[in-house]
Scaffold this motif. Structure first.
Motif: not given
Ligand code: DC
Length: 231
Positions: A40-41, A44-45, A96, A104-105, A108, A114, A134-137, A184, A188, A191
């Motif tokens: 999922t990152g 967002y990228r 990348r 990207v943060s 996001a 979102r 990801g971050r919020d899965i 970052r 993250d 937020r």
């Molecule tokens: O995993 P990554 O570094 O490629 O993620 C890029 C950015 O996307 C990271 O700074 C946080 C955001 N992100 C997010 O907010 N929620 C997710 N589910 C995945 C990534």
């Protein structure tokens, strides 16, 4: 790999900060299970990359809302992880770059971004058999995922791993990378919408002193336990 096959399909959520090894581990777990891996990152990228291309500032909520409304992001399994298509163009490498990483943060953190991406992510996971990182899965996108992992590692080790991945043209001092990763993480974690936090029912794995193979084995064990429980 330990014995015992996985029969019913489950969803696996892997969250954690940048550089904890989520994508490598998630891809390998998906491979072993015959599941689909979703990074999922990368989504967002792709939005961040699209914003740069369209000249949209990372703090312009309205224009970012319009941008994601019309965006087409597709993920397909590739030889090296996952191929990412943005509006029909292969952007796998382009998302990348440091330019994308640095904004990207912030991208996001916008609600409109979102909402749209979470909707896409839930659709992708509907038929199960997904490993999503990801971050919020585990907390928000797939709160009912059968296996939830929070993968962490010290900021020094995470910076070193990223440093080793950098292309020569993008080399920056390790200390700077460490600072950027810490910034970052903070962004993250702080937020307002779906911050990076560990789900109450997630299993925490600290990969600082573990190899990828060890982490993958731990997660596969969790998957086996869950599918046995679910029978
Ligand atoms: O995993 P990554 O570094 O490629 O993620 C890029 C950015 O996307 C990271 O700074 C946080 C955001 N992100 C997010 O907010 N929620 C997710 N589910 C995945 C990534």
């Amino acid at each position: 790999m330990n014995g015992g096959s996985i029969s019913g399909r489950i969803n696996v959520a892997i969250d954690g900060p940048a550089g904890a090894g989520k994508s490598t581990v998630a891809r390998k777990v998906a491979e072993q299970l015959g599941y689909i891996y979703i990074d999922t990152g990368a989504m967002y990228r792709a939005v961040a990359y699209a914003a740069i291309g369209a000249g949209v500032s990372p703090d312009d909520s309205d224009r970012l809302g319009q941008l994601v409304h019309n965006i087409d992001i597709k993920l397909a399994p590739g030889a090296e992880g996952q191929t990412v298509w943005l509006n029909g163009v292969n952007v796998t490498g382009a998302i990348r770059t440091r330019e994308v990483t640095l904004i990207v943060s912030q991208i996001a953190s916008h609600e409109a971004v979102r909402l749209k991406l979470v909707e896409m992510q839930r659709l992708l996971a509907e038929s199960k058999g997904i490993v999503m990182d990801g971050r919020d899965i585990g907390t928000h996108v797939l709160p009912h995922a059968e296996v939830k992992v929070f993968l962490n590692a010290s900021v020094q080790v995470r910076a070193l791993r990223r440093f080793q991945e950098l292309k020569e043209s993008e080399l920056v001092p390790l200390a700077q990378l460490e600072q950027e990763i810490a910034d970052r993480d903070r962004s993250d974690e702080r937020r307002e919408i779906s911050p990076l936090i560990c789900a109450a029912d997630a299993v925490v794995i600290d990969s600082t002193e573990l190899t990828i193979t060890q982490v993958v084995a731990l997660i596969l064990d969790l998957c086996r336990t869950k599918t046995v429980e679910a029978k």
